[in-house]
Design an enzyme around this catalytic site. Structure first.
Site, PDB file in Angstrom:
ATOM      1  CG  ASP A   1      16.870 -13.816  -1.735  1.00  7.84           C
ATOM      2  OD1 ASP A   1      17.072 -12.843  -2.463  1.00  7.84           O
ATOM      3  OD2 ASP A   1      17.758 -14.401  -1.099  1.00  7.84           O
TER       4      ASP A   1
ATOM      5  CD1 TRP B   1      14.102 -37.067  41.309  1.00  6.78           C
ATOM      6  CD2 TRP B   1      14.355 -39.276  41.535  1.00  6.78           C
ATOM      7  NE1 TRP B   1      14.995 -37.282  42.330  1.00  6.78           N
ATOM      8  CE2 TRP B   1      15.166 -38.638  42.491  1.00  6.78           C
ATOM      9  CE3 TRP B   1      14.355 -40.673  41.473  1.00  6.78           C
ATOM     10  CZ2 TRP B   1      15.962 -39.337  43.386  1.00  6.78           C
ATOM     11  CZ3 TRP B   1      15.144 -41.375  42.368  1.00  6.78           C
ATOM     12  CH2 TRP B   1      15.934 -40.707  43.328  1.00  6.78           C
TER      13      TRP B   1
ATOM     14  CG  ASP C   1      15.557 -31.048  53.612  1.00  9.97           C
ATOM     15  OD1 ASP C   1      15.167 -30.339  54.535  1.00  9.97           O
ATOM     16  OD2 ASP C   1      14.817 -31.806  52.961  1.00  9.97           O
TER      17      ASP C   1
ATOM     18  NE  ARG D   1      11.560 -35.393  50.046  1.00 10.42           N
ATOM     19  CZ  ARG D   1      12.621 -34.625  50.268  1.00 10.42           C
ATOM     20  NH1 ARG D   1      12.545 -33.332  50.129  1.00 10.42           N
ATOM     21  NH2 ARG D   1      13.773 -35.149  50.597  1.00 10.42           N
TER      22      ARG D   1
ATOM     23  CE  LYS E   1      20.034 -28.828  46.183  1.00  6.80           C
ATOM     24  NZ  LYS E   1      20.675 -30.045  46.710  1.00  6.80           N
TER      25      LYS E   1
ATOM     26  CG  ASP F   1      14.983 -28.974  46.377  1.00  4.91           C
ATOM     27  OD1 ASP F   1      14.547 -29.244  45.250  1.00  4.91           O
ATOM     28  OD2 ASP F   1      15.504 -29.815  47.135  1.00  4.91           O
TER      29      ASP F   1
ATOM     30  CG  ASN G   1      12.202 -31.584  46.635  1.00  2.00           C
ATOM     31  OD1 ASN G   1      12.813 -31.950  45.638  1.00  2.00           O
ATOM     32  ND2 ASN G   1      12.801 -31.008  47.652  1.00  2.00           N
TER      33      ASN G   1
ATOM     34  CB  CYS H   1      17.406 -27.771  43.234  1.00  2.00           C
ATOM     35  SG  CYS H   1      17.336 -29.514  43.667  1.00  2.00           S
TER      36      CYS H   1
ATOM     37  CG  ASP I   1      17.897 -35.424  43.520  1.00  2.00           C
ATOM     38  OD1 ASP I   1      18.666 -34.477  43.739  1.00  2.00           O
ATOM     39  OD2 ASP I   1      16.740 -35.479  43.964  1.00  2.00           O
TER      40      ASP I   1
HETATM   41  C1  DGJ Z   1      15.929 -32.772  46.405  1.00  2.00           C
HETATM   42  C2  DGJ Z   1      17.236 -32.273  45.887  1.00  2.00           C
HETATM   43  O1  DGJ Z   1      17.378 -32.565  44.539  1.00  2.00           O
HETATM   44  C3  DGJ Z   1      18.364 -32.890  46.712  1.00  2.00           C
HETATM   45  O2  DGJ Z   1      19.603 -32.489  46.205  1.00  2.00           O
HETATM   46  C4  DGJ Z   1      18.202 -32.480  48.139  1.00  2.00           C
HETATM   47  O3  DGJ Z   1      18.360 -31.092  48.255  1.00  2.00           O
HETATM   48  C5  DGJ Z   1      16.841 -32.904  48.643  1.00  2.00           C
HETATM   49  N1  DGJ Z   1      15.779 -32.422  47.789  1.00  2.00           N
HETATM   50  C6  DGJ Z   1      16.608 -32.416  50.043  1.00  2.00           C
HETATM   51  O4  DGJ Z   1      15.342 -32.654  50.485  1.00  2.00           O
END
Ligand code: DGJ
Length: 719
Positions: A44, A192, A360, A436, A469, A471, A473, A519, A541
């Site tokens: 086309d 966050w 944790d 942290r 889980k 994570d 952070n 996470c 969270d």
């Molecule tokens: C961040 C996560 O999002 C929470 O659910 C939890 O696991 C904390 N860390 C623990 O430090």
């Protein structure tokens, strides 16, 4: 044929579902983009370069041509899809098509997450080979079109076939000219605890950019951008979405050219990125997944949902119902010992949970977030029988046992750091920025990858773990690997991601029965890259049910409910201080992978009974909510009532979920129209009310919502 070659028009037309995507090799062998939109017939499209060039008096042809692969230094003045620097420091490239071939199915991208096919019939791929003769740069642009959905993926593999080193300075996975600017943009913005808010904004002159420079895809923006027509809504209108299968720094942009035409791009963030290619070396870009819909945002989302649920997520858990879990974080934080955990777990079993997750605080000497990351051995003061002991007792309660890790991190106060202070991302002459109270391990280094693989695998192999889980952070700082030479320092963050992907591939393949959930401070790395390794992600969270309406609604723009962790937590809510009923909290959480984030022992007896009933309901509905077609019906961003629905594949079962936030005085009852069901059959509620499909579709159902924070969940079945 999903991919048609027209030799005289020099086009390739990739078609699937109701979409086509057309490429053109012009007379000078440049690769141009002609079209992305509703499905076309065979041949086309025509292309006349004078459509572009005659208008451009001052500008070079390359500045205005609809290039599929704009490059640096030869007249393209935006962010190049491919930027290179030669050994002499010049940033110039000129790519010409050399050959192309079509093949069934979709090849794997080595070392990178990507959508996949299970059978070759599901998709066809086109590899276009291009070359910059002067530098010796060779590129294979790989396009795949999925025949059912019309989703198109694109990635680029660069190879230095020359004799001198080359440095890649920019590598975008998609860069699509749109020929128009009367469009809006949609992106998912947040922070966050406030992830993925839908933001819609008109396309304007200049450049609109969203990006992450955080070392992960981040809370602030998701690696996704869509253009839509001005009149597009959830149900109608054209939408073009681009999503990046990557978990690191990214850039997505919409830039208008001198004609006002928009160009939609997505790829790795070129700021603080470069990659040196020695002769013979290659680099593959992450994959972009492009979805077009004429059925509004729901249409686009439903294509992404199916693709990401069925052909991005992998492993045995992809198609299994996910266990109802109870996570210890908001129930105990760091304040627990085995006795307390077992009492929480006992109650969890009593209300019907299937998986107890120890979050944790179980390792090293960790009683707060200031130490021990990296020391993945159980704290025997808290857990005298170690993890294996606790896991055995949890299993005796009839529950599966899950465990939290943050494997990419190290605390300065840890044995790991004392033994290997150089293993973190840092710059030798500078202080190491802590967030942290932790530093990030340099996952670009093979020995660090090996440490993580062996430390985590040792725990998984010895402790009866059913769920992990994973994570992460903090954001990256001083993100320049100590062991890379100066000319490779800007490779660090991409090398980190490749290292992470290698670790995840190794661990998830070695423990195929374990369910992995990713996470990052909630949803700070909720992206398609992580979903390739782990079929679910902790969405946020923020567990407040009212906030979750926006978070889950926004997340559903791209991600299926099978990817979203959604938990009922205690009230007053720990993030907002708000109190809403258990019914409302349960009804919001049942839209995702359901769980609890509270100590059920603290619930009054009548709420304990209510929690049991909610869990029974979740188990009854979870196949529908995981696999059903998800429809957004009323938006929490537009008014006080939110509604969504899950519709079974055969269209005969519907779960309607509606929620009110603050009630409005003197307002008419809210009515919502269902979508995607059969008009000609009758649907019956569990209370025996009967509606015709047509009435539900065209007249709608009045929502019995009363007062603040009320909810209504209604299962309808065709009779
Ligand atoms: C961040 C996560 O999002 C929470 O659910 C939890 O696991 C904390 N860390 C623990 O430090």
């Amino acid at each position: 044929m999903p991919i048609e070659t027209n030799h005289s028009a020099r086009t390739w037309t990739l078609s699937g579902g109701s979409t086509s995507y057309v490429l053109h090799q012009d007379e000078q062998d440049r690769l141009l983009h002609l079209y992305w939109g509703p499905r076309l017939g065979g041949n086309d499209l025509t292309y006349d370069p004078s459509d572009y060039i005659s208008f451009a008096s001052f500008d070079l042809p390359v500045s205005v041509l609809p290039s599929e692969l704009p490059v640096c230094g030869t007249g393209w003045f935006g962010t190049p899809a491919v930027g290179i620097r030669d050994a002499g420091g010049n940033e110039v490239a000129d790519l010409r098509v050399v050959s192309a071939e079509i093949h069934p199915g979709k090849p794997v991208l080595p070392g990178l997450p990507a959508v996949y096919t299970e059978k070759d019939e599901e998709a066809d791929s086109l590899s276009v080979h291009l070359e910059d003769v002067v530098s010796g740069l060779q590129i294979t642009a790989l396009f795949t079109v999925f025949s059912g959905s019309g989703a198109v993926t694109r990635s680029l593999t660069l190879k230095n076939a020359g004799r001198e080193p080359l440095t890649v300075t920019s590598l975008l996975s998609a860069s699509v000219p749109m020929w128009r600017s009367d469009l809006d943009l949609l992106h998912l913005n947040g922070a966050w605890a406030r992830e993925r808010r839908m933001i819609r904004t008109p396309v304007n002159k200049g450049e609109f950019r969203i990006a992450s420079a955080r070392g992960a895809s981040g809370h602030e923006e998701n690696p996704f951008l869509a253009l839509c027509e001005r009149n597009t809504d959830e149900f109608s209108g054209q939408v073009w979405g681009v999503s990046l299968v990557y978990s690191g720094r990214f850039l997505a942009s919409c830039r208008t050219d001198i004609f006002g035409h928009a160009r939609l791009s997505i790829g790795m963030n070129p700021d603080v990125f470069s990659w040196r290619l020695e002769p013979g070396e290659s680099l593959t870009s992450p994959e972009a997944v492009m979805v077009f819909s004429e059925a509004g945002f729901n249409g686009m989302s439903q294509t992404y949902h199916r693709l990401y649920r069925e052909r991005l997520a992998r492993g045995v858990w992809r198609d299994r119902p996910r266990p109802v879990l109870l996570n210890s974080w908001e129930s105990a934080y760091f304040d627990f010992d085995e006795k307390r955990l077992l009492s929480i777990a006992e109650k969890a079993a009593e209300i019907g949970a299937e998986l107890f997750v120890l979050d944790d605080g179980w390792f090293g000497k960790r009683n707060s977030d200031n130490c021990s990351l990296g020391d993945w051995t159980a704290n025997t003061e808290k857990l005298p029988g170690g993890l294996a002991g606790l896991s055995g007792k949890i299993h005796e309660l009839g529950l599966q046992f899950g465990l939290w890790f943050e494997p990419e991190m190290v605390s300065p106060d840890s044995s790991l750091y004392r033994s290997h202070p150089d293993w973190c991302l840092h710059v030798a002459s500078r202080p190491r920025t802590e967030a942290r109270q932790q530093l990030i391990l340099d996952l670009s280094r093979p020995e660090v990858q090996e440490y993580i693989i062996s430390a985590i695998s040792a725990v998984l192999a010895s402790s009866g773990i059913d769920y992990v889980k994973w994570d992460m952070n903090r954001n990256m700082t001083e993100a320049f690997s100590d062991v890379l030479p100066p000319e490779r320092k800007k490779e660090t963050q991409h090398r980190y991601m490749l290292g992470l992907y290698r670790i995840l591939e190794t661990i998830t393949s070695a423990f195929p029965e374990i369910l992995f959930e990713s996470c990052s401070g909630g949803g700070g790395r909720f992206d398609p890259g992580m979903l390739y390794y782990m079929p679910q992600t902790w969405t946020s969270d923020d567990t407040d049910a009212v906030e979750r309406l926006k978070i889950q609604y926004g997340t559903s723009i791209l991600y299926p409910s099978s990817a979203m962790g959604a938990h009922v937590s205690a009230v007053p809510n720990h993030q907002t201080g708000r109190t809403v009923s258990l019914k409302m909290r349960g009804n919001v959480a049942l839209g995702g992978n359901f769980g609890f984030e509270l100590d059920p022992g603290k619930l009054p007896q009548e709420e304990l009974e209510e929690a049991k009933a909610i869990v029974c309901r979740v188990k009854q509905l979870r196949n529908l909510t995981r696999e059903g077609t998800f429809w957004r019906l009323l938006s929490p961003f537009d008014g006080p009532v939110t509604a969504w629905a899950f519709v079974s594949e055969d269209l005969r079962t519907v779960l309607l979920c509606a929620y009110s936030v603050l009630s409005v005085p003197n307002s008419a009852p809210v009515r919502v129209r269902l979508r995607g069901i059969l008009p000609d059959v009758g649907y019956r509620t569990e209370d025996g009310l009967r509606f015709s499909g047509a009435a539900l579709l065209y007249q709608g159902i009045t929502l019995p919502l009363r007062g603040d924070f009320d909810s209504f969940v209604c299962l309808l079945k065709a009779d």
